[in-house]
Design an enzyme around this catalytic site. Structure first.
Site, PDB file in Angstrom:
ATOM      1  N   GLU A 273       0.833  -1.212   0.000  1.00 27.72           N
ATOM      2  CA  GLU A 273       0.000   0.000   0.000  1.00 27.72           C
ATOM      3  C   GLU A 273       0.858   1.249   0.000  1.00 27.72           C
ATOM      4  O   GLU A 273       0.858   2.008   0.969  1.00 27.72           O
ATOM      5  CB  GLU A 273      -0.814   0.067   1.294  1.00 27.72           C
ATOM      6  CG  GLU A 273      -1.689  -1.089   1.583  1.00 27.72           C
ATOM      7  CD  GLU A 273      -2.104  -1.107   3.047  1.00 27.72           C
ATOM      8  OE1 GLU A 273      -1.511  -0.393   3.876  1.00 27.72           O
ATOM      9  OE2 GLU A 273      -3.029  -1.846   3.340  1.00 27.72           O
ATOM     10  N   PRO A 274       1.614   1.471  -1.051  1.00 25.87           N
ATOM     11  CA  PRO A 274       2.484   2.644  -1.039  1.00 25.87           C
ATOM     12  C   PRO A 274       1.717   3.952  -1.241  1.00 25.87           C
ATOM     13  O   PRO A 274       0.790   4.007  -2.046  1.00 25.87           O
ATOM     14  CB  PRO A 274       3.425   2.393  -2.218  1.00 25.87           C
ATOM     15  CG  PRO A 274       2.692   1.450  -3.114  1.00 25.87           C
ATOM     16  CD  PRO A 274       1.702   0.696  -2.293  1.00 25.87           C
ATOM     17  N   GLY A 275       2.092   4.957  -0.483  1.00 27.67           N
ATOM     18  CA  GLY A 275       1.607   6.317  -0.706  1.00 27.67           C
ATOM     19  C   GLY A 275       2.765   7.130  -1.266  1.00 27.67           C
ATOM     20  O   GLY A 275       2.887   7.345  -2.465  1.00 27.67           O
ATOM     21  N   ARG A 312       4.777  19.653   5.904  1.00 34.63           N
ATOM     22  CA  ARG A 312       5.763  18.627   6.277  1.00 34.63           C
ATOM     23  C   ARG A 312       7.048  19.168   6.914  1.00 34.63           C
ATOM     24  O   ARG A 312       7.526  18.593   7.899  1.00 34.63           O
ATOM     25  CB  ARG A 312       6.090  17.740   5.074  1.00 34.63           C
ATOM     26  CG  ARG A 312       4.857  17.026   4.515  1.00 34.63           C
ATOM     27  CD  ARG A 312       5.208  16.072   3.383  1.00 34.63           C
ATOM     28  NE  ARG A 312       5.784  14.851   3.888  1.00 34.63           N
ATOM     29  CZ  ARG A 312       7.057  14.526   3.798  1.00 34.63           C
ATOM     30  NH1 ARG A 312       7.913  15.331   3.215  1.00 34.63           N
ATOM     31  NH2 ARG A 312       7.482  13.397   4.293  1.00 34.63           N
ATOM     32  N   CYS A 342       1.532  33.707   9.774  1.00 35.60           N
ATOM     33  CA  CYS A 342       1.961  34.345  11.017  1.00 35.60           C
ATOM     34  C   CYS A 342       2.124  33.302  12.108  1.00 35.60           C
ATOM     35  O   CYS A 342       1.231  33.076  12.935  1.00 35.60           O
ATOM     36  CB  CYS A 342       0.999  35.458  11.396  1.00 35.60           C
ATOM     37  SG  CYS A 342       1.212  36.818  10.265  1.00 35.60           S
ATOM     38  N   GLU A 343       3.245  32.661  12.045  1.00 40.82           N
ATOM     39  CA  GLU A 343       3.579  31.484  12.855  1.00 40.82           C
ATOM     40  C   GLU A 343       4.962  31.121  12.332  1.00 40.82           C
ATOM     41  O   GLU A 343       5.233  31.364  11.155  1.00 40.82           O
ATOM     42  CB  GLU A 343       2.601  30.373  12.478  1.00 40.82           C
ATOM     43  CG  GLU A 343       2.666  29.132  13.254  1.00 40.82           C
ATOM     44  CD  GLU A 343       1.491  29.022  14.238  1.00 40.82           C
ATOM     45  OE1 GLU A 343       1.727  28.448  15.290  1.00 40.82           O
ATOM     46  OE2 GLU A 343       0.392  29.523  13.972  1.00 40.82           O
TER      47      GLU A 343
HETATM   48  C1  LIG Z   1      -0.563   6.058   5.286  1.00 39.65           C
HETATM   49  C2  LIG Z   1      -0.675   4.619   5.028  1.00 39.65           C
HETATM   50  C3  LIG Z   1       0.078   4.012   4.016  1.00 39.65           C
HETATM   51  C4  LIG Z   1       1.051   4.768   3.135  1.00 39.65           C
HETATM   52  O1  LIG Z   1       2.229   5.148   3.783  1.00 39.65           O
HETATM   53  P1  LIG Z   1       3.409   5.833   2.973  1.00 39.65           P
HETATM   54  O2  LIG Z   1       4.457   6.068   3.977  1.00 39.65           O
HETATM   55  O3  LIG Z   1       2.880   7.119   2.394  1.00 39.65           O
HETATM   56  O4  LIG Z   1       3.822   4.932   1.883  1.00 39.65           O
HETATM   57  C5  LIG Z   1      -0.112   2.649   3.796  1.00 39.65           C
HETATM   58  N1  LIG Z   1      -0.980   1.931   4.554  1.00 39.65           N
HETATM   59  C6  LIG Z   1      -1.726   2.490   5.525  1.00 39.65           C
HETATM   60  C7  LIG Z   1      -2.667   1.656   6.303  1.00 39.65           C
HETATM   61  C8  LIG Z   1      -1.595   3.842   5.807  1.00 39.65           C
HETATM   62  O5  LIG Z   1      -2.319   4.379   6.792  1.00 39.65           O
END
Ligand SMILES: *Cc1c(COP(=O)(O)O)cnc(C)c1O
Length: 425
Positions: A273-275, A312, A342-343
């Site tokens: 599950e890559p983000g 980030r 403003c922070e």
């Molecule tokens: C956020 C998340 C990801 C993705 O993580 P990355 O670090 O962006 O790759 C995968 N699985 C689950 C369950 C998440 O909550």
């Protein structure tokens, strides 16, 4: 293709051959720009690295949730991971079948779980009370995946600790017996095992030790269809960064997974599950320089953006490379790049950049993941527009906000519209 410096002679940064300054002119600033080719390249890299197994990629949509990005993923044969029912609904709008969407909530209400089940999402259970509720409510009729916390410490070392108070996610591997009792009591069909530690793992061996924990647990559940290893791929933020070697990881994990499937007696799907891995590098936040201010100790560059658009650096001390798009050949100097909020709102401290002048266009790199999706209207500022460069052409995929967007949803109380009430001292 990534943004490139085509050299001082032309001096133009391009995405898929499109001049970034032309994109800035056409769509205005600040602006998020995403490179579809970069996303497709990363998907390809993951697939080729895991060529030997039945791989499914479930894009973690929370990283970048624009529907056009979700459609691009779907078009490329990638499926989806969601953490809220609304995220899943966006996936369905983008054309995903509900069954292609994993639902991995953390501590959400039973009402939301019910909605997810009614939509037909693949439920991933992350607590014993939820497992109990699912058993009581649905008995054998709803297949689930179970999210395990294997207590993998950050940095890649595995620690089996006696508690799991350091992470709210998943069911502790130490509760293995309890999980099994609940599953047996209600005859819950367990079709998947899942782990996502969230920490960046850097080498294949550390990852494999975590995988072994799931393989061992799999012996409790004979009807599995998949094992989901979550994410945690480390991406490069600057030259020389240590990143996950996907090819090495792919060959080692694939071999181990095939051996496991053989021992288990069936070919399972291997899910990731890559983000960040898919969308971090595709994204560029383009901003304009408002002010260059020379203080005795530092030269500050203030830009027309801030932690409201890219949180980030302030939230996780994340490093984002910065390009001076409009003056790439300028003489390099040290700058501290700050936002207009403003922070304390620092993007980069003492960064070596080609001479920055007022009105220059800067690009924050690696801005695709957790950039726009974490943006806010703090300081009553508008969120940027988003552009996707697809097949050599830039497309607007989200309009720039307007003042009306700040008011939308606010409710006026007529009683507060009276004349100023006389003040007595
Ligand atoms: C956020 C998340 C990801 C993705 O993580 P990355 O670090 O962006 O790759 C995968 N699985 C689950 C369950 C998440 O909550």
């Amino acid at each position: 293709m990534h943004i490139e410096n085509r050299g001082a002679a032309s001096g133009h940064y391009q995405i898929q051959g499109v001049d970034v300054l032309a994109i800035a002119d056409e769509f205005g600033l600040p602006l998020y720009v995403y490179d579809a080719d970069k996303i497709i390249e990363k998907i390809g890299l993951l697939r080729s690295s895991f060529a030997g197994v039945n791989l499914k990629i479930k894009y973690a949509a929370k990283a970048l949730t624009n529907i056009s990005i979700l459609k691009l993923m779907r078009q490329q044969g990638v499926e989806m991971d969601s953490v809220s029912v609304n995220e899943a609904r966006m996936g369905m709008l983008a054309g995903f079948e509900p069954g292609q969407i994993m639902f991995t909530p953390s501590g959400v209400s039973f009402d939301e779980i019910r909605e997810a089940v009614e939509l037909g999402l693949q439920l991933n259970v992350d607590s014993l009370p939820l497992l109990e509720w699912v058993g009581q409510t649905y008995g054998p009729s709803v297949p689930v995946s179970i999210r395990i916390n294997p207590h993998i410490a950050e940095g890649g070392n595995i620690k089996i600790s006696t508690g799991h108070k350091d992470s709210k996610f998943g069911i502790s591997i130490l509760q293995r017996t309890e999980i099994r009792k609940v599953v047996e009591r209600y005859q819950i069909p367990v079709v998947g095992l899942h782990v996502h530690t969230g920490s960046d793992f850097k080498n294949a061996n550390a990852f494999l030790r975590g995988a072994e924990i799931l393989f061992d647990l799999a012996n409790d559940y004979p009807d599995l269809k998949f094992i989901d290893f979550g994410s945690g791929f480390k991406v490069a933020y600057k030259a020389g960064d240590h990143v996950t070697d996907i090819a090495e990881l792919g060959s080692k994990v694939s071999a181990t997974f095939r051996a496991f499937c053989e021992q288990y007696g069936r070919d399972l799907e291997l899910w990731f599950e890559p983000g960040k891995f898919l969308v971090s590098e595709c994204g560029h936040l383009l901003v304009r320089t408002n002010i260059v201010k020379e203080n005795p100790s530092r030269t500050f560059v203030a830009v027309d953006s801030g932690l409201n658009h890219l949180i980030r650096p302030m939230m996780y001390d994340a490093y984002h490379d910065i390009k001076n798009v409009s003056n790439p050949a300028g003489e390099e100097q040290l700058y501290t790049v700050v936002g207009y909020i403003c922070e304390t709102d620092t993007f980069a401290t003492d960064r070596l950049l080609p001479e920055v002048r007022p009105n220059d266009v800067l690009s924050f790199e690696n801005a695709g993941a957790y950039g726009f999706s974490m943006a806010s209207n703090y300081n009553a500022r508008l969120r940027p527009a988003e552009v996707l460069v697809y097949e050599g052409k830039p497309y607007l995929i989200r309009q720039r906000e307007t003042f009306d967007d700040l008011l939308r949803g606010q409710v006026d109380i007529p009683e507060l519209n009276s004349e100023v009430i006389e003040q007595s001292l």
